[in-house]
Write an enzyme that holds these catalytic residues in place. Structure first.
Site, PDB file in Angstrom:
ATOM      1  N   ASP A   7       0.849  -1.238  -0.134  1.00 31.71           N
ATOM      2  CA  ASP A   7       0.071   0.128   0.133  1.00 31.71           C
ATOM      3  C   ASP A   7       0.794   1.313   0.060  1.00 31.71           C
ATOM      4  OD1 ASP A   7      -2.561   1.443   0.216  1.00 31.71           O
ATOM      5  OD2 ASP A   7      -2.102   1.802   2.481  1.00 31.71           O
ATOM      6  N   SER A   8       0.406   2.302  -0.238  1.00 34.73           N
ATOM      7  CA  SER A   8       1.134   3.515  -0.015  1.00 34.73           C
ATOM      8  C   SER A   8       1.649   4.032   1.450  1.00 34.73           C
ATOM      9  CB  SER A   8       0.116   4.985  -0.762  1.00 34.73           C
ATOM     10  OG  SER A   8      -0.884   4.994   0.158  1.00 34.73           O
ATOM     11  N   CYS A  69      -4.141  -1.959  -1.728  1.00 40.55           N
ATOM     12  CA  CYS A  69      -4.358  -0.617  -2.318  1.00 40.55           C
ATOM     13  C   CYS A  69      -5.313  -0.647  -3.596  1.00 40.55           C
ATOM     14  CB  CYS A  69      -3.200  -0.198  -2.456  1.00 40.55           C
ATOM     15  SG  CYS A  69      -2.876   1.499  -3.308  1.00 40.55           S
ATOM     16  N   THR A  71      -6.047   1.686  -5.382  1.00 41.20           N
ATOM     17  CA  THR A  71      -5.482   2.654  -6.221  1.00 41.20           C
ATOM     18  C   THR A  71      -4.481   1.860  -7.206  1.00 41.20           C
ATOM     19  OG1 THR A  71      -5.965   4.417  -5.071  1.00 41.20           O
ATOM     20  CG2 THR A  71      -4.522   4.777  -6.832  1.00 41.20           C
ATOM     21  N   GLU A 141      -3.717   9.125   7.589  1.00 36.55           N
ATOM     22  CA  GLU A 141      -2.266   9.017   7.714  1.00 36.55           C
ATOM     23  C   GLU A 141      -1.706   9.689   9.043  1.00 36.55           C
ATOM     24  OE1 GLU A 141       0.028   7.117   6.534  1.00 36.55           O
ATOM     25  OE2 GLU A 141      -0.938   6.036   5.145  1.00 36.55           O
ATOM     26  N   CYS A 173     -11.130   2.120  -0.543  1.00 34.26           N
ATOM     27  CA  CYS A 173      -9.922   2.513  -0.195  1.00 34.26           C
ATOM     28  C   CYS A 173      -9.468   1.934   1.075  1.00 34.26           C
ATOM     29  CB  CYS A 173      -9.490   3.973  -0.281  1.00 34.26           C
ATOM     30  SG  CYS A 173      -8.031   4.590   0.293  1.00 34.26           S
ATOM     31  N   HIS A 175      -7.745   2.702   3.258  1.00 30.19           N
ATOM     32  CA  HIS A 175      -7.411   3.710   4.327  1.00 30.19           C
ATOM     33  C   HIS A 175      -8.920   3.918   5.057  1.00 30.19           C
ATOM     34  CE1 HIS A 175      -3.665   4.777   2.789  1.00 30.19           C
ATOM     35  NE2 HIS A 175      -3.304   5.425   3.850  1.00 30.19           N
TER      36      HIS A 175
HETATM   37  N1  DGL Z   1      -4.893   2.928   0.302  1.00 32.64           N
HETATM   38  C1  DGL Z   1      -4.798   3.112  -1.005  1.00 32.64           C
HETATM   39  C2  DGL Z   1      -6.084   2.570  -1.648  1.00 32.64           C
HETATM   40  O1  DGL Z   1      -6.735   1.731  -1.177  1.00 32.64           O
HETATM   41  C3  DGL Z   1      -4.238   4.609  -1.476  1.00 32.64           C
HETATM   42  C4  DGL Z   1      -4.402   5.568  -0.770  1.00 32.64           C
HETATM   43  C5  DGL Z   1      -3.570   6.947  -1.205  1.00 32.64           C
HETATM   44  O2  DGL Z   1      -2.489   6.860  -1.243  1.00 32.64           O
HETATM   45  O3  DGL Z   1      -4.116   7.731  -1.883  1.00 32.64           O
HETATM   46  O4  DGL Z   1      -6.669   3.218  -2.699  1.00 32.64           O
END
Ligand code: DGL
Length: 268
Positions: A7-8, A69, A71, A141, A173, A175
């Site tokens: 993930d990011s 992730c 994205t 975050e 997402c 997060h």
């Molecule tokens: N947690 C990630 C997702 O599921 C990426 C969030 C990000 O870095 O913009 O898309």
């Protein structure tokens, strides 16, 4: 068993937490905090980052890869049928988890722009509304999960869904599950879908063994990442290591160990 996730940042921990509860294994988790957020970048850029990370995981000899992730996952659609190391798509899991006809989806800018959730759900005859909620990534975050400010932000993003009267809301997402309590309160009577639950079901036939251990590789500041792990009460044994971007970039050559590129090019 060695399992790779990426993930990011800390978003993927919402997937790791559920996975580790079900499947004891050795986990390798890449958090690309140096280049985060992903959702505001271009699809081509994130595809390259994702290939580098998958190359890194392939070199670590992981036996399965989980896109923790959405994205990243949205940029890897063309590779889906060509993975040699089993690859679990979080977006496909989210789509498979949907049961009702009126579905709302929130994700990052890029995930929403990709239109993947919308396309796949509509192909199943559902009515879909979607909206980016990129700011959720930043507050998560920052470790801010509760309070008036979070409520106001969540309300700002979700209020426009009311008229549509969704029966379900997909947290597109990784997060976002950190804000699930507040989201659920505001979306009264709406089934909240965390695709991680479905991804865990996908591997429910696997039997792990021993005690889980997590190797975290962080491209940004490892101490800061560890502070976040402590803040969310991550209770499994782990080690946090720093991963230089320059080193990660070189791992792109190993992407072909995970994915049959010729098959992708051949089909394109
Ligand atoms: N947690 C990630 C997702 O599921 C990426 C969030 C990000 O870095 O913009 O898309």
């Amino acid at each position: 068993m060695t399992i790779g996730l990426f993930d990011s940042g800390i978003g993927g921990l919402s997937v790791l937490k559920k996975l580790i509860e079900t499947l004891p294994a050795h986990y390798v988790y890449v958090a690309d905090t140096m280049r985060a957020p992903y959702g505001t970048k271009t699809s081509d850029t994130i595809e390259v980052f994702s290939r580098e990370i998958i190359g890194f995981l392939a070199e670590k000899k992981v036996e399965r890869i989980f896109a923790a992730c959405n994205t990243s996952d949205s940029t890897l659609v063309k590779y889906r049928g060509a993975f040699k190391i089993p690859y679990h798509s979080i977006i496909q899991a989210g789509v498979n988890a949907s049961k009702y006809d009126r579905v709302a989806v929130i994700g990052t800018h890029m995930t929403v722009q990709s239109g993947l959730y919308k396309h796949d759900l509509e192909a199943r005859g559902k009515k879909v509304i979607q909206r980016p909620a990129q700011l959720f990534v930043s507050i998560v975050e920052e470790g801010i999960f509760y309070g008036n400010m979070v409520e106001a932000i969540v309300k700002f993003y979700l209020e426009p869904f009311r008229k549509f009267k969704p029966q379900e809301l997909i947290l597109g997402c990784t997060h976002f599950p950190f804000l699930k309590d507040i989201i659920a309160r505001l979306m009264d009577n709406v089934r909240i879908i965390d695709p991680a639950d479905e991804i865990v079901r996908e591997v429910s036939h696997l039997v792990g063994s021993g005690r889980s251990f997590v190797e975290f590789y962080v491209t940004g500041n490892p101490e800061e990442f560890e502070r976040k792990l402590k803040k969310i009460g991550f209770k499994y044994p782990y080690q946090v290591k720093h991963l230089e971007i320059a080193e990660l970039e070189q791992k792109v050559v190993y992407f072909e160990r995970a994915c049959d590129i010729d098959r992708v090019l051949g089909s394109g």
